[in-house]
Design an enzyme around this catalytic site. Structure first.
Site, PDB file in Angstrom:
ATOM      1  N   ASN A 210       0.855  -1.189   0.000  1.00 27.26           N
ATOM      2  CA  ASN A 210       0.000   0.000   0.000  1.00 27.26           C
ATOM      3  C   ASN A 210       0.894   1.243   0.000  1.00 27.26           C
ATOM      4  OD1 ASN A 210       0.538   0.842   2.857  1.00 27.26           O
ATOM      5  ND2 ASN A 210      -0.302  -1.200   3.229  1.00 27.26           N
ATOM      6  N   ILE A 307      -2.456  -7.824  14.416  1.00 23.01           N
ATOM      7  CA  ILE A 307      -1.398  -7.583  15.406  1.00 23.01           C
ATOM      8  C   ILE A 307      -1.929  -6.773  16.584  1.00 23.01           C
ATOM      9  CG2 ILE A 307       0.889  -6.533  15.741  1.00 23.01           C
ATOM     10  CD1 ILE A 307       1.264  -6.942  12.639  1.00 23.01           C
ATOM     11  N   LYS A 341     -11.424  -3.844  18.398  1.00 21.64           N
ATOM     12  CA  LYS A 341     -10.038  -4.267  18.651  1.00 21.64           C
ATOM     13  C   LYS A 341      -9.654  -4.108  20.124  1.00 21.64           C
ATOM     14  CE  LYS A 341      -8.327  -3.447  13.961  1.00 21.64           C
ATOM     15  NZ  LYS A 341      -7.180  -3.998  13.240  1.00 21.64           N
TER      16      LYS A 341
HETATM   17  O1  PMT Z   1       2.950   6.095   6.487  1.00 16.93           O
HETATM   18  P1  PMT Z   1       2.352   7.426   6.038  1.00 16.93           P
HETATM   19  O2  PMT Z   1       2.511   7.647   4.568  1.00 16.93           O
HETATM   20  O3  PMT Z   1       2.841   8.566   6.870  1.00 16.93           O
HETATM   21  O4  PMT Z   1       0.765   7.324   6.267  1.00 16.93           O
HETATM   22  C1  PMT Z   1       0.264   7.219   7.559  1.00 16.93           C
HETATM   23  C2  PMT Z   1      -0.922   6.251   7.625  1.00 16.93           C
HETATM   24  C3  PMT Z   1      -2.054   6.803   6.755  1.00 16.93           C
HETATM   25  C4  PMT Z   1      -0.539   4.859   7.121  1.00 16.93           C
HETATM   26  C5  PMT Z   1      -1.339   6.168   9.137  1.00 16.93           C
HETATM   27  O5  PMT Z   1      -1.675   7.450   9.595  1.00 16.93           O
HETATM   28  C6  PMT Z   1      -2.531   5.238   9.341  1.00 16.93           C
HETATM   29  O6  PMT Z   1      -3.664   5.654   9.262  1.00 16.93           O
HETATM   30  N1  PMT Z   1      -2.264   3.927   9.631  1.00 16.93           N
HETATM   31  C7  PMT Z   1      -3.296   2.916   9.781  1.00 16.93           C
HETATM   32  C8  PMT Z   1      -3.779   2.495   8.424  1.00 16.93           C
HETATM   33  C9  PMT Z   1      -5.059   1.639   8.426  1.00 16.93           C
HETATM   34  O7  PMT Z   1      -5.970   1.892   7.723  1.00 16.93           O
HETATM   35  O8  PMT Z   1      -5.104   0.723   9.262  1.00 16.93           O
HETATM   36  P2  PMT Z   1      -6.308  -0.389   9.345  1.00 16.93           P
HETATM   37  O9  PMT Z   1      -7.622   0.268   9.396  1.00 16.93           O
HETATM   38  O10 PMT Z   1      -6.086  -1.415   8.297  1.00 16.93           O
HETATM   39  O11 PMT Z   1      -5.970  -0.996  10.734  1.00 16.93           O
HETATM   40  C10 PMT Z   1      -6.375  -0.402  11.963  1.00 16.93           C
HETATM   41  C11 PMT Z   1      -5.304  -0.606  12.982  1.00 16.93           C
HETATM   42  O12 PMT Z   1      -5.022  -2.004  13.141  1.00 16.93           O
HETATM   43  C12 PMT Z   1      -3.965   0.047  12.628  1.00 16.93           C
HETATM   44  O13 PMT Z   1      -3.418   0.549  13.830  1.00 16.93           O
HETATM   45  C13 PMT Z   1      -3.114  -1.117  12.112  1.00 16.93           C
HETATM   46  O14 PMT Z   1      -1.725  -0.919  12.368  1.00 16.93           O
HETATM   47  C14 PMT Z   1      -3.673  -2.302  12.894  1.00 16.93           C
HETATM   48  N2  PMT Z   1      -3.621  -3.581  12.157  1.00 16.93           N
HETATM   49  C15 PMT Z   1      -4.352  -3.781  11.027  1.00 16.93           C
HETATM   50  C16 PMT Z   1      -4.345  -5.010  10.402  1.00 16.93           C
HETATM   51  C17 PMT Z   1      -3.559  -6.040  10.931  1.00 16.93           C
HETATM   52  N3  PMT Z   1      -3.503  -7.235  10.355  1.00 16.93           N
HETATM   53  N4  PMT Z   1      -2.845  -5.831  12.052  1.00 16.93           N
HETATM   54  C18 PMT Z   1      -2.873  -4.626  12.677  1.00 16.93           C
HETATM   55  O15 PMT Z   1      -2.194  -4.433  13.706  1.00 16.93           O
END
Ligand code: PMT
Length: 402
Positions: A210, A307, A341
């Site tokens: 991504n 995670i 979560k």
């Molecule tokens: O890296 P940059 O270019 O500076 O951009 C920053 C960012 C947009 C990536 C950041 O600000 C951000 O929003 N990160 C989370 C992205 C996201 O959409 O996460 P998610 O909705 O897929 O997951 C939610 C949370 O669960 C996150 O904290 C993620 O780290 C965690 N997660 C998700 C899936 C997974 N299998 N394990 C996880 O721990």
């Protein structure tokens, strides 16, 4: 509020091709609310015009040591007293040599000698010049004198060489300055942070990933370290230089990130998941490059471990913070994500046309807890990270009051 707000900053510019980045740096310092006074050497003026620097800083550039217009004709004393901080970016090898030997032959070197404010240098020069024993000796002398050296970084150089000597990027310099002025609110706490994207291999040359650049996560790691935390940053593939005083584990896939988190999380007081972790990975990774023999290719994906959810169920459980990047109804989705979560807090950024947080140096965050929502506003990622760390520290200490 930015820790640089209302700070008097002297931005010194010496001769070097990286001087063009000084305009961006001045703008960023102004965005933080700092008052920026540019001081240029004669050589610097061959690379960027004083008029440009006047326009971006909002003040006339100073460049003359013996200036009858300055207070009592002693511009260096007046400027040295005015400054809360002196930053020279770029700093040439010649200027480093001058300062290391206590020379004061132009306005900028004299201000550096006359001021009692902290002095930061961001060197920029050809890699061979940087690596020469004479330059390294001078840098060691300056560090021993309490001058802070920011960078340089390693990479392609304007002269065609590759190696150490590139000036740090303006946002990294800003991060480093902010880090120096931070609060100690996480003194001694163990903090684990994930950052960047994950890479889910399909074959030896292709994979699913991504647009996360890691900038947000690295800024959070930098702010936490500046607040006194012992930071372990677990990062997917990025092109960033790791922040100072941070332990870095580099991983590629979500499974590798999970493994690293399992090892790192104990003992951990605070966990912050900034990484954009792939929810799915290819069921099989081909050992040879997939050939395009057919018109269609179907990929079977399997779910990756979550995670953050795993961290939130551990005992002892760290104060657990997640991030969410959402395109629609961000607050609604983030509230659900926080609940599902089992998180203490979630920071939500909206992915939209007005501002796309992926890769940008700016972001806009709303922090959602069980009973409150805090709008941290739109700012540089460096400043948002500081505000976020301060809020997390406050909530953590409230939760751990005896
Ligand atoms: O890296 P940059 O270019 O500076 O951009 C920053 C960012 C947009 C990536 C950041 O600000 C951000 O929003 N990160 C989370 C992205 C996201 O959409 O996460 P998610 O909705 O897929 O997951 C939610 C949370 O669960 C996150 O904290 C993620 O780290 C965690 N997660 C998700 C899936 C997974 N299998 N394990 C996880 O721990």
């Amino acid at each position: 509020m930015s820790l640089l707000r209302d700070q008097h900053i002297i931005l010194g510019i010496t001769g070097g091709i990286a001087a063009y980045k000084a305009a961006e740096l001045a703008r960023r310092l102004k965005d933080e609310g700092a008052l920026v006074q540019v001081v240029m050497t004669d050589a610097a003026k061959s690379f960027i015009s004083p008029l440009t620097m006047q326009a971006v800083s909002g003040r006339a550039v100073r460049d003359t040591l013996l200036d009858p217009a300055a207070e009592a004709g002693m511009g260096h004393i007046e400027l040295g007293r005015w400054a809360d901080l002196v930053l020279v970016a770029p700093t040439s090898a010649d200027f480093i040599a001058k300062l290391a030997n206590g020379m004061a032959s132009d306005l900028l070197s004299t201000v550096c000698l006359a001021t009692s404010a902290p002095v930061f240098l961001a060197p920029a020069m050809n890699q061979a010049m940087w690596q020469k024993p004479a330059t390294q000796r001078n840098v060691t002398t300056l560090q021993a004198d309490g001058i802070m050296i920011l960078g340089p970084t390693i990479g392609d150089q304007a002269c065609g060489d590759v190696g150490p000597g590139r000036m740090m990027e303006p946002h990294d310099i800003l991060n480093a300055l902010l880090a120096q002025t931070a609060s100690g609110s996480m003194q001694g706490l163990n903090v684990v942070i994930t950052a960047g994207p994950t890479w889910e291999a399909l074959d030896p040359v292709r994979g699913l990933s991504n647009h996360s650049s890691g900038k947000m996560g690295y800024a959070v790691a930098s702010a936490a370290a500046a607040a006194g935390a012992n930071v372990h940053l677990i990062s997917g593939p990025t092109a960033l230089t790791p922040p100072k005083r941070v332990r870095l584990s580099s991983v590629r896939s979500a499974e590798e990130m999970f493994e690293a988190v399992q090892t790192a999380h104990s003992p951990c007081d605070i966990f912050i998941g900034v990484a954009a972790v792939a929810d799915y990975r290819p069921q099989t990774v081909q050992t040879s490059k997939i050939k395009k023999n057919d018109d269609r290719l179907t990929l079977e994906l399997v779910k990756n471990p979550d995670i953050l959810s795993w961290v939130a169920t551990q005992s002892p459980r760290p104060f657990t913070v997640g991030f969410a990047a959402e395109t629609d109804q961000p607050i609604e989705h983030a509230r659900n994500k926080r609940r599902n979560k089992g998180l203490d807090l979630i920071a939500v950024n909206q992915v939209g046309e007005a501002l796309n947080p992926f890769g940008s140096d700016e972001n806009q965050l709303v922090l959602i807890g069980q009973n409150e929502e805090i709008d941290l506003g739109r700012k540089s990622k460096a400043q948002l990270a500081i505000d976020l760390i301060e809020t997390i520290a406050k909530k953590y200490h409230e939760q751990h009051k005896t």
